[in-house]
Design a protein around this motif. Sequence first.
Motif, PDB file in Angstrom:
ATOM      1  N   CYS A   4      -1.798  -1.906   5.858  1.00 36.02           N
ATOM      2  CA  CYS A   4      -0.394  -2.065   5.486  1.00 36.02           C
ATOM      3  C   CYS A   4       0.288  -2.932   6.557  1.00 36.02           C
ATOM      4  N   HIS A  36       3.343  -3.163   7.294  1.00 34.48           N
ATOM      5  CA  HIS A  36       4.522  -2.512   7.876  1.00 34.48           C
ATOM      6  C   HIS A  36       4.170  -1.421   8.879  1.00 34.48           C
ATOM      7  N   CYS A  37       3.187  -0.584   8.528  1.00 27.25           N
ATOM      8  CA  CYS A  37       2.880   0.549   9.417  1.00 27.25           C
ATOM      9  C   CYS A  37       1.425   0.548   9.911  1.00 27.25           C
ATOM     10  N   THR A  93       0.488  -5.745  -6.392  1.00 25.46           N
ATOM     11  CA  THR A  93       1.523  -5.193  -5.525  1.00 25.46           C
ATOM     12  C   THR A  93       1.141  -3.742  -5.238  1.00 25.46           C
ATOM     13  N   GLU A 110       1.971  -0.114  -3.108  1.00 28.08           N
ATOM     14  CA  GLU A 110       2.944   0.672  -2.351  1.00 28.08           C
ATOM     15  C   GLU A 110       2.187   1.526  -1.353  1.00 28.08           C
ATOM     16  N   CYS A 111       2.546   1.372  -0.089  1.00 24.16           N
ATOM     17  CA  CYS A 111       1.895   2.149   0.963  1.00 24.16           C
ATOM     18  C   CYS A 111       2.300   3.611   0.838  1.00 24.16           C
ATOM     19  N   CYS A 117       4.425   4.715   4.342  1.00 19.13           N
ATOM     20  CA  CYS A 117       5.762   4.197   4.675  1.00 19.13           C
ATOM     21  C   CYS A 117       6.555   3.761   3.438  1.00 19.13           C
ATOM     22  N   HIS A 118       5.923   3.794   2.261  1.00 14.74           N
ATOM     23  CA  HIS A 118       6.547   3.483   0.964  1.00 14.74           C
ATOM     24  C   HIS A 118       7.071   2.056   0.853  1.00 14.74           C
ATOM     25  N   HIS A 119       6.567   1.119   1.658  1.00 19.28           N
ATOM     26  CA  HIS A 119       6.900  -0.286   1.500  1.00 19.28           C
ATOM     27  C   HIS A 119       5.944  -0.911   0.480  1.00 19.28           C
ATOM     28  N   ASP A 120       6.462  -1.883  -0.278  1.00 22.59           N
ATOM     29  CA  ASP A 120       5.593  -2.625  -1.196  1.00 22.59           C
ATOM     30  C   ASP A 120       5.081  -3.869  -0.502  1.00 22.59           C
ATOM     31  N   PHE A 121       3.868  -4.241  -0.792  1.00 19.83           N
ATOM     32  CA  PHE A 121       3.344  -5.521  -0.290  1.00 19.83           C
ATOM     33  C   PHE A 121       2.262  -6.067  -1.220  1.00 19.83           C
ATOM     34  N   GLU A 122       2.070  -7.390  -1.123  1.00 20.76           N
ATOM     35  CA  GLU A 122       1.116  -8.081  -1.986  1.00 20.76           C
ATOM     36  C   GLU A 122      -0.294  -8.015  -1.398  1.00 20.76           C
TER      37      GLU A 122
END
Length: 137
Positions: A104, A106-107, A121, A123-124, A127-132
Amino acid sequence: MANFKDKLVRFMNGRYGIDELYFGLIVLYIVLFFVNYALQRVFIIDLLMWAVLIFMIYRIFSRNVQARTGENEKFLKIWNPIRTTSKLTIRRIKESKTHRFRKCPHCSTMLRLPRKTGKHTVECPSCHHDFEVRIRL
Ligand SMILES: [Zn+2]
């Protein structure tokens, strides 16, 4: 026999004993043994093997528990990341037919994703962030 066991328990009382570094030293000793064998006995490696052996025995019977604990903590600081990385690598290889592992952004949590080629896409979960994510094969 019980008398001997009592004596041994009394002897070991207050002494350090065995820890993770002890097993690390056993592995080091075995590696040195094979290196030495392959090189047809090198004096320096012989000496190093004796040093490892003496250090192992010294640590077991040492009464300076605090110093030995410190040594073990230093060892674990180096060993734990190596162990985690190698475990993950083995898992990545084992599950390479069905899953892909991505970090991820973000985290930095390692995510195990199903192997579906293309752009997704994700979702982690921590940390609940979305990423490609792009999975090529
Ligand atoms: Zn995350």
